[in-house]
Design a protein around this motif. Structure first.
Motif, PDB file in Angstrom:
ATOM      1  N   TYR A  63      39.421  24.374  24.597  1.00 23.07           N
ATOM      2  CA  TYR A  63      39.306  24.595  25.975  1.00 23.07           C
ATOM      3  C   TYR A  63      38.164  24.298  26.655  1.00 23.07           C
ATOM      4  CZ  TYR A  63      43.396  27.131  24.128  1.00 23.07           C
ATOM      5  OH  TYR A  63      44.382  27.486  23.384  1.00 23.07           O
ATOM      6  N   GLY A  64      36.900  24.182  25.864  1.00 20.89           N
ATOM      7  CA  GLY A  64      35.615  23.859  26.534  1.00 20.89           C
ATOM      8  C   GLY A  64      34.712  23.759  25.424  1.00 20.89           C
ATOM      9  N   ASP A  65      33.634  22.875  25.856  1.00 20.08           N
ATOM     10  CA  ASP A  65      32.629  22.614  24.919  1.00 20.08           C
ATOM     11  C   ASP A  65      31.408  23.260  25.171  1.00 20.08           C
ATOM     12  OD1 ASP A  65      34.360  20.548  23.843  1.00 20.08           O
ATOM     13  OD2 ASP A  65      33.492  19.250  25.358  1.00 20.08           O
ATOM     14  N   ASP A  66      31.001  24.206  25.918  1.00 19.37           N
ATOM     15  CA  ASP A  66      29.953  24.670  26.364  1.00 19.37           C
ATOM     16  C   ASP A  66      29.897  26.328  25.945  1.00 19.37           C
ATOM     17  OD1 ASP A  66      31.434  25.278  28.617  1.00 19.37           O
ATOM     18  OD2 ASP A  66      30.060  25.081  30.039  1.00 19.37           O
ATOM     19  N   ALA A  67      30.657  26.791  24.868  1.00 22.31           N
ATOM     20  CA  ALA A  67      30.581  28.240  24.994  1.00 22.31           C
ATOM     21  C   ALA A  67      29.476  28.620  24.552  1.00 22.31           C
ATOM     22  CB  ALA A  67      31.837  28.716  23.787  1.00 22.31           C
ATOM     23  N   LYS A  68      28.926  30.105  25.103  1.00 18.66           N
ATOM     24  CA  LYS A  68      27.795  30.683  24.951  1.00 18.66           C
ATOM     25  C   LYS A  68      28.542  32.120  24.662  1.00 18.66           C
ATOM     26  CE  LYS A  68      25.149  28.057  28.254  1.00 18.66           C
ATOM     27  NZ  LYS A  68      26.085  27.021  28.356  1.00 18.66           N
ATOM     28  N   CYS A  69      28.097  32.553  23.532  1.00 15.45           N
ATOM     29  CA  CYS A  69      28.695  33.653  22.801  1.00 15.45           C
ATOM     30  C   CYS A  69      27.494  34.652  22.518  1.00 15.45           C
ATOM     31  CB  CYS A  69      29.621  33.564  21.842  1.00 15.45           C
ATOM     32  SG  CYS A  69      30.898  32.348  22.127  1.00 15.45           S
ATOM     33  N   SER A  86      42.984  23.083  35.325  1.00 16.09           N
ATOM     34  CA  SER A  86      42.977  24.403  35.442  1.00 16.09           C
ATOM     35  C   SER A  86      42.325  25.658  34.771  1.00 16.09           C
ATOM     36  CB  SER A  86      44.315  24.882  36.212  1.00 16.09           C
ATOM     37  OG  SER A  86      44.607  26.289  36.017  1.00 16.09           O
ATOM     38  N   GLY A  87      41.598  26.666  35.116  1.00 19.99           N
ATOM     39  CA  GLY A  87      41.125  27.373  34.335  1.00 19.99           C
ATOM     40  C   GLY A  87      42.137  28.307  33.897  1.00 19.99           C
ATOM     41  N   ALA A  88      43.206  28.496  34.769  1.00 26.62           N
ATOM     42  CA  ALA A  88      44.354  29.519  34.526  1.00 26.62           C
ATOM     43  C   ALA A  88      45.114  28.737  33.470  1.00 26.62           C
ATOM     44  CB  ALA A  88      45.263  29.446  35.787  1.00 26.62           C
ATOM     45  N   ASP A  89      45.217  27.516  33.313  1.00 27.88           N
ATOM     46  CA  ASP A  89      46.123  27.024  32.031  1.00 27.88           C
ATOM     47  C   ASP A  89      45.411  27.122  30.802  1.00 27.88           C
ATOM     48  OD1 ASP A  89      48.149  25.970  33.611  1.00 27.88           O
ATOM     49  OD2 ASP A  89      46.922  23.748  33.813  1.00 27.88           O
ATOM     50  N   ALA A  90      44.052  27.085  30.814  1.00 27.37           N
ATOM     51  CA  ALA A  90      43.140  27.387  29.675  1.00 27.37           C
ATOM     52  C   ALA A  90      43.324  28.978  29.468  1.00 27.37           C
ATOM     53  CB  ALA A  90      41.678  26.927  30.060  1.00 27.37           C
ATOM     54  N   LEU A  91      43.336  29.675  30.504  1.00 26.14           N
ATOM     55  CA  LEU A  91      43.457  31.175  29.999  1.00 26.14           C
ATOM     56  C   LEU A  91      45.028  31.472  29.579  1.00 26.14           C
ATOM     57  CD1 LEU A  91      42.244  33.896  30.344  1.00 26.14           C
ATOM     58  CD2 LEU A  91      43.246  34.008  32.873  1.00 26.14           C
ATOM     59  N   GLN A  92      45.801  30.692  29.741  1.00 26.49           N
ATOM     60  CA  GLN A  92      47.093  30.995  29.335  1.00 26.49           C
ATOM     61  C   GLN A  92      47.029  30.399  27.748  1.00 26.49           C
ATOM     62  OE1 GLN A  92      49.787  32.477  30.464  1.00 26.49           O
ATOM     63  NE2 GLN A  92      48.862  33.116  32.014  1.00 26.49           N
ATOM     64  N   GLY A  93      46.322  29.470  27.581  1.00 27.57           N
ATOM     65  CA  GLY A  93      46.104  28.804  26.058  1.00 27.57           C
ATOM     66  C   GLY A  93      45.343  29.756  25.129  1.00 27.57           C
ATOM     67  N   VAL A  94      44.229  30.401  25.618  1.00 26.61           N
ATOM     68  CA  VAL A  94      43.569  31.366  25.090  1.00 26.61           C
ATOM     69  C   VAL A  94      44.648  32.594  24.763  1.00 26.61           C
ATOM     70  CG1 VAL A  94      41.693  32.873  24.919  1.00 26.61           C
ATOM     71  CG2 VAL A  94      41.396  30.669  25.937  1.00 26.61           C
ATOM     72  N   ALA A  95      45.312  32.981  25.594  1.00 23.63           N
ATOM     73  CA  ALA A  95      46.081  34.236  25.474  1.00 23.63           C
ATOM     74  C   ALA A  95      47.517  33.885  24.416  1.00 23.63           C
ATOM     75  CB  ALA A  95      46.916  34.589  26.898  1.00 23.63           C
ATOM     76  N   ALA A  96      47.816  32.754  24.389  1.00 25.29           N
ATOM     77  CA  ALA A  96      48.796  32.209  23.357  1.00 25.29           C
ATOM     78  C   ALA A  96      48.071  31.990  22.029  1.00 25.29           C
ATOM     79  CB  ALA A  96      49.331  30.770  23.653  1.00 25.29           C
ATOM     80  N   ASP A  97      46.824  31.732  21.800  1.00 23.40           N
ATOM     81  CA  ASP A  97      46.038  31.778  20.403  1.00 23.40           C
ATOM     82  C   ASP A  97      45.890  33.366  20.256  1.00 23.40           C
ATOM     83  OD1 ASP A  97      45.830  28.918  20.753  1.00 23.40           O
ATOM     84  OD2 ASP A  97      43.870  28.952  21.217  1.00 23.40           O
ATOM     85  N   ILE A  98      45.635  34.084  21.072  1.00 24.01           N
ATOM     86  CA  ILE A  98      45.373  35.655  20.516  1.00 24.01           C
ATOM     87  C   ILE A  98      46.664  36.120  19.904  1.00 24.01           C
ATOM     88  CG2 ILE A  98      44.821  37.850  21.546  1.00 24.01           C
ATOM     89  CD1 ILE A  98      43.024  36.534  23.540  1.00 24.01           C
ATOM     90  N   ALA A  99      47.715  36.001  20.969  1.00 30.93           N
ATOM     91  CA  ALA A  99      49.210  36.532  20.413  1.00 30.93           C
ATOM     92  C   ALA A  99      49.602  35.900  19.056  1.00 30.93           C
ATOM     93  CB  ALA A  99      50.248  36.107  21.517  1.00 30.93           C
ATOM     94  N   SER A 100      49.476  34.459  18.896  1.00 25.54           N
ATOM     95  CA  SER A 100      49.901  34.020  17.711  1.00 25.54           C
ATOM     96  C   SER A 100      48.890  34.279  16.474  1.00 25.54           C
ATOM     97  CB  SER A 100      49.963  32.499  17.583  1.00 25.54           C
ATOM     98  OG  SER A 100      48.953  31.749  17.947  1.00 25.54           O
ATOM     99  N   CYS A 101      47.772  34.577  16.563  1.00 22.96           N
ATOM    100  CA  CYS A 101      46.626  34.605  15.644  1.00 22.96           C
ATOM    101  C   CYS A 101      46.659  36.113  15.366  1.00 22.96           C
ATOM    102  CB  CYS A 101      45.499  34.345  16.133  1.00 22.96           C
ATOM    103  SG  CYS A 101      45.085  32.603  16.294  1.00 22.96           S
ATOM    104  N   LEU A 102      46.845  37.051  16.353  1.00 19.09           N
ATOM    105  CA  LEU A 102      46.887  38.391  16.008  1.00 19.09           C
ATOM    106  C   LEU A 102      48.240  39.098  16.428  1.00 19.09           C
ATOM    107  CD1 LEU A 102      43.211  38.871  17.643  1.00 19.09           C
ATOM    108  CD2 LEU A 102      43.847  38.879  15.211  1.00 19.09           C
ATOM    109  N   PRO A 103      49.382  38.880  15.602  1.00 18.36           N
ATOM    110  CA  PRO A 103      50.638  39.458  15.768  1.00 18.36           C
ATOM    111  C   PRO A 103      50.876  40.728  15.867  1.00 18.36           C
ATOM    112  CG  PRO A 103      50.376  38.390  13.626  1.00 18.36           C
ATOM    113  CD  PRO A 103      49.360  38.093  14.239  1.00 18.36           C
TER     114      PRO A 103
END
Length: 146
Positions: A63-69, A86-103
Protein backbone atom coordinates in the motif's frame (compact mmCIF):
# COMPACT_ATOMS: atom_id res chain seq x y z
CA UNK A 1 41.44 -7.08 -33.96
CA UNK A 2 38.54 -5.37 -35.69
CA UNK A 3 35.24 -7.27 -35.95
CA UNK A 4 32.61 -6.61 -38.57
CA UNK A 5 29.20 -7.92 -39.59
CA UNK A 6 27.81 -10.90 -37.72
CA UNK A 7 30.88 -11.34 -35.56
CA UNK A 8 30.57 -7.77 -34.25
CA UNK A 9 26.88 -8.27 -33.50
CA UNK A 10 27.54 -11.54 -31.69
CA UNK A 11 30.42 -10.03 -29.74
CA UNK A 12 28.13 -7.20 -28.62
CA UNK A 13 25.32 -9.55 -27.58
CA UNK A 14 27.48 -12.08 -25.75
CA UNK A 15 27.88 -10.07 -22.52
CA UNK A 16 24.12 -9.40 -22.46
CA UNK A 17 23.25 -13.08 -22.88
CA UNK A 18 25.65 -14.08 -20.11
CA UNK A 19 23.99 -11.54 -17.81
CA UNK A 20 20.57 -12.99 -18.57
CA UNK A 21 21.77 -16.51 -17.83
CA UNK A 22 23.38 -15.50 -14.53
CA UNK A 23 20.60 -13.26 -13.20
CA UNK A 24 17.87 -15.27 -11.46
CA UNK A 25 14.35 -14.40 -12.56
CA UNK A 26 12.18 -12.37 -10.20
CA UNK A 27 9.01 -13.97 -8.94
CA UNK A 28 5.91 -12.35 -7.45
CA UNK A 29 6.38 -14.40 -4.28
CA UNK A 30 9.84 -12.90 -3.68
CA UNK A 31 8.31 -9.85 -2.00
CA UNK A 32 8.05 -9.77 1.78
CA UNK A 33 4.83 -11.30 3.08
CA UNK A 34 2.37 -9.09 4.99
CA UNK A 35 1.10 -12.25 6.72
CA UNK A 36 4.51 -13.30 7.94
CA UNK A 37 5.13 -9.78 9.26
CA UNK A 38 1.77 -9.59 11.04
CA UNK A 39 2.25 -13.01 12.61
CA UNK A 40 5.79 -12.10 13.77
CA UNK A 41 4.55 -8.87 15.37
CA UNK A 42 1.57 -10.51 17.09
CA UNK A 43 3.74 -13.36 18.35
CA UNK A 44 6.01 -10.83 20.09
CA UNK A 45 3.15 -9.42 22.21
CA UNK A 46 2.94 -8.14 24.87
CA UNK A 47 6.60 -7.01 24.79
CA UNK A 48 7.59 -5.79 21.33
CA UNK A 49 11.15 -4.70 22.16
CA UNK A 50 12.61 -7.77 20.40
CA UNK A 51 11.33 -6.44 17.05
CA UNK A 52 13.01 -3.93 14.77
CA UNK A 53 11.62 -1.22 12.57
CA UNK A 54 12.14 -3.52 9.60
CA UNK A 55 9.80 -6.26 10.91
CA UNK A 56 6.57 -4.49 10.01
CA UNK A 57 7.43 -2.87 6.71
CA UNK A 58 5.99 -5.78 4.72
CA UNK A 59 2.52 -5.00 6.11
CA UNK A 60 2.63 -1.57 4.46
CA UNK A 61 4.51 -2.55 1.30
CA UNK A 62 1.45 -3.42 -0.83
CA UNK A 63 0.00 0.00 0.00
CA UNK A 64 2.97 2.37 0.33
CA UNK A 65 6.75 2.48 -0.03
CA UNK A 66 7.75 4.82 2.79
CA UNK A 67 6.79 2.87 5.92
CA UNK A 68 8.45 3.93 9.13
CA UNK A 69 8.05 1.37 11.89
CA UNK A 70 9.21 1.29 15.48
CA UNK A 71 8.99 -1.15 18.35
CA UNK A 72 8.76 -0.33 22.03
CA UNK A 73 8.20 -2.46 25.07
CA UNK A 74 4.44 -1.87 24.89
CA UNK A 75 3.59 -1.54 21.17
CA UNK A 76 4.63 -1.80 17.56
CA UNK A 77 3.72 1.07 15.24
CA UNK A 78 4.09 1.79 11.53
CA UNK A 79 3.05 4.84 9.53
CA UNK A 80 3.17 5.30 5.78
CA UNK A 81 1.78 7.27 2.86
CA UNK A 82 -0.57 5.17 0.73
CA UNK A 83 0.10 4.81 -2.99
CA UNK A 84 -2.03 7.01 -5.23
CA UNK A 85 -5.70 6.78 -4.59
CA UNK A 86 -7.69 6.82 -1.46
CA UNK A 87 -6.31 6.21 2.01
CA UNK A 88 -9.67 4.61 2.81
CA UNK A 89 -9.08 2.00 0.08
CA UNK A 90 -5.62 1.21 1.45
CA UNK A 91 -7.06 0.99 4.97
CA UNK A 92 -9.65 -1.53 3.76
CA UNK A 93 -6.83 -3.51 2.13
CA UNK A 94 -4.82 -3.60 5.36
CA UNK A 95 -7.93 -4.75 7.24
CA UNK A 96 -8.48 -7.52 4.69
CA UNK A 97 -4.86 -8.63 5.14
CA UNK A 98 -5.25 -8.70 8.92
CA UNK A 99 -8.48 -10.69 8.68
CA UNK A 100 -7.06 -13.24 6.24
CA UNK A 101 -3.65 -13.58 7.93
CA UNK A 102 -5.00 -13.80 11.47
CA UNK A 103 -8.25 -15.80 11.17
CA UNK A 104 -8.59 -16.06 14.98
CA UNK A 105 -8.73 -12.27 15.32
CA UNK A 106 -12.06 -10.64 16.15
CA UNK A 107 -12.87 -7.64 13.95
CA UNK A 108 -14.81 -5.37 16.29
CA UNK A 109 -14.58 -1.99 14.56
CA UNK A 110 -14.98 -1.33 10.85
CA UNK A 111 -15.21 2.32 9.84
CA UNK A 112 -13.77 4.33 6.95
CA UNK A 113 -11.17 5.85 9.30
CA UNK A 114 -10.35 2.96 11.66
CA UNK A 115 -10.20 -0.83 11.70
CA UNK A 116 -9.74 -2.66 15.01
CA UNK A 117 -9.07 -6.34 15.75
CA UNK A 118 -8.13 -8.26 18.86
CA UNK A 119 -6.80 -11.71 19.72
CA UNK A 120 -7.08 -13.45 23.06
CA UNK A 121 -9.25 -13.25 26.13
CA UNK A 122 -10.10 -10.05 27.99
CA UNK A 123 -7.21 -9.11 30.24
CA UNK A 124 -4.60 -10.74 27.98
CA UNK A 125 -5.44 -9.37 24.54
CA UNK A 126 -3.30 -8.36 21.64
CA UNK A 127 -4.98 -5.49 19.84
CA UNK A 128 -4.40 -4.40 16.26
CA UNK A 129 -5.59 -1.01 15.04
CA UNK A 130 -5.21 0.31 11.50
CA UNK A 131 -6.32 3.88 10.99
CA UNK A 132 -5.96 7.02 8.95
CA UNK A 133 -3.38 9.31 10.50
CA UNK A 134 -3.93 12.72 9.04
CA UNK A 135 -4.86 13.56 5.48
CA UNK A 136 -2.37 11.32 3.66
CA UNK A 137 -1.00 8.83 6.18
CA UNK A 138 -1.99 5.43 7.49
CA UNK A 139 -1.01 3.96 10.84
CA UNK A 140 -0.83 0.39 12.09
CA UNK A 141 -0.47 -0.19 15.80
CA UNK A 142 -0.23 -3.51 17.61
CA UNK A 143 -0.28 -3.53 21.40
CA UNK A 144 -0.92 -5.86 24.26
CA UNK A 145 -3.45 -5.02 26.94
CA UNK A 146 -3.49 -6.40 30.42
Amino acid sequence: MHLSGRRAALAALLPLSIGILVTPPAHADDSPSPCAALKRIVAAAPNFSSLSGFDGRAVALPYGDDAKCAASQTNYRCTWTPHGGSGADALQGVAADIASCLPDATHDQNSPARQHFYLGARGARTEIAASQAGANMLKLEVYGSR
